[in-house]
Design an enzyme around this catalytic site. Structure first.
Site, short mmCIF file in Angstrom:
data_model
loop_
_atom_site.label_atom_id
_atom_site.label_comp_id
_atom_site.label_asym_id
_atom_site.label_seq_id
_atom_site.Cartn_x
_atom_site.Cartn_y
_atom_site.Cartn_z
N GLU A 18 0.86 -1.19 0.00
CA GLU A 18 0.00 0.00 0.00
C GLU A 18 0.89 1.23 0.00
OE1 GLU A 18 -3.05 2.53 2.90
OE2 GLU A 18 -2.23 0.63 3.61
N ILE A 19 0.52 2.22 -0.80
CA ILE A 19 1.15 3.53 -0.76
C ILE A 19 0.04 4.50 -0.38
CG2 ILE A 19 2.47 5.27 -2.01
CD1 ILE A 19 3.96 2.61 -1.92
#
Length: 172
Positions: free
Chosen positions: A131-132
């Site tokens: 996840e960013i």
């Protein structure tokens, strides 16, 4: 459930995560060239294939699977799956780069109290979720007492209803 007592094990920080992979070389390429980690020395006494990488204050230990063909590969990007999350400077820049690298991703948004958090989810070569986000805009608010025991909104609503009932009974 026992009340939290602070830091009973006297932990200081997260040191590393270990990931089993089909190919150490492919995973190293991904973690170096997509996420910006760099390789570090791995103890020579380890008697199995792997690599250690470091970046952003955390290590990633890649462990070559004994039977890589038996590893399940996740294809669907599910933000509710196990993942590691990285804070970024610009969600626009990250999304542009993922498109350039032709990496499939899913977009999500979380909103809390008028604060919006954007998220991008994608897989490493073995299907581990990355996840960013721009999560630093969401404040970290420690929970205390009864609220700390709640793990869902449903439980929180039940507790609030119970507290209201207790208050009404105390007034009688």
């Amino acid at each position: 459930m026992k009340e939290s007592v602070g830091n009973p094990l006297r932990l200081q920080s997260v040191n590393h995560i270990s990931l089993i992979c089909r190919s150490v070389e492919q995973s190293m390429d991904f973690y170096q060239n997509v996420l910006g980690f760099y390789p570090i020395r791995r103890p020579g006494s380890l008697d199995f294939d792997g690599a250690w990488l470091f970046g952003y204050g955390i290590g990633i230990h890649l462990l070559e699977a004994e039977n890589p063909e038996k590893l399940p590969k996740k294809k669907e990007i599910n933000p509710k799956d196990n993942h590691i999350s990285f804070q970024c400077e610009s969600m626009v820049a990250v999304e542009k780069k993922l498109k350039e690298m032709e990496i499939d991703y899913a977009r999500a948004t979380v909103e809390e109290g008028g604060i919006q958090v954007d998220q991008l989810f994608f897989h490493d070569p073995d299907g581990f979720m990355i996840e960013i986000c721009n999560c630093d805009s969401l404040p970290v608010i420690p929970l205390v007492g009864e609220v700390a025991r709640s793990c869902s909104l449903v439980n929180l609503e039940k507790m609030q209803n119970q507290q209201q009932i207790q208050k009404m009974l105390q007034q009688l």
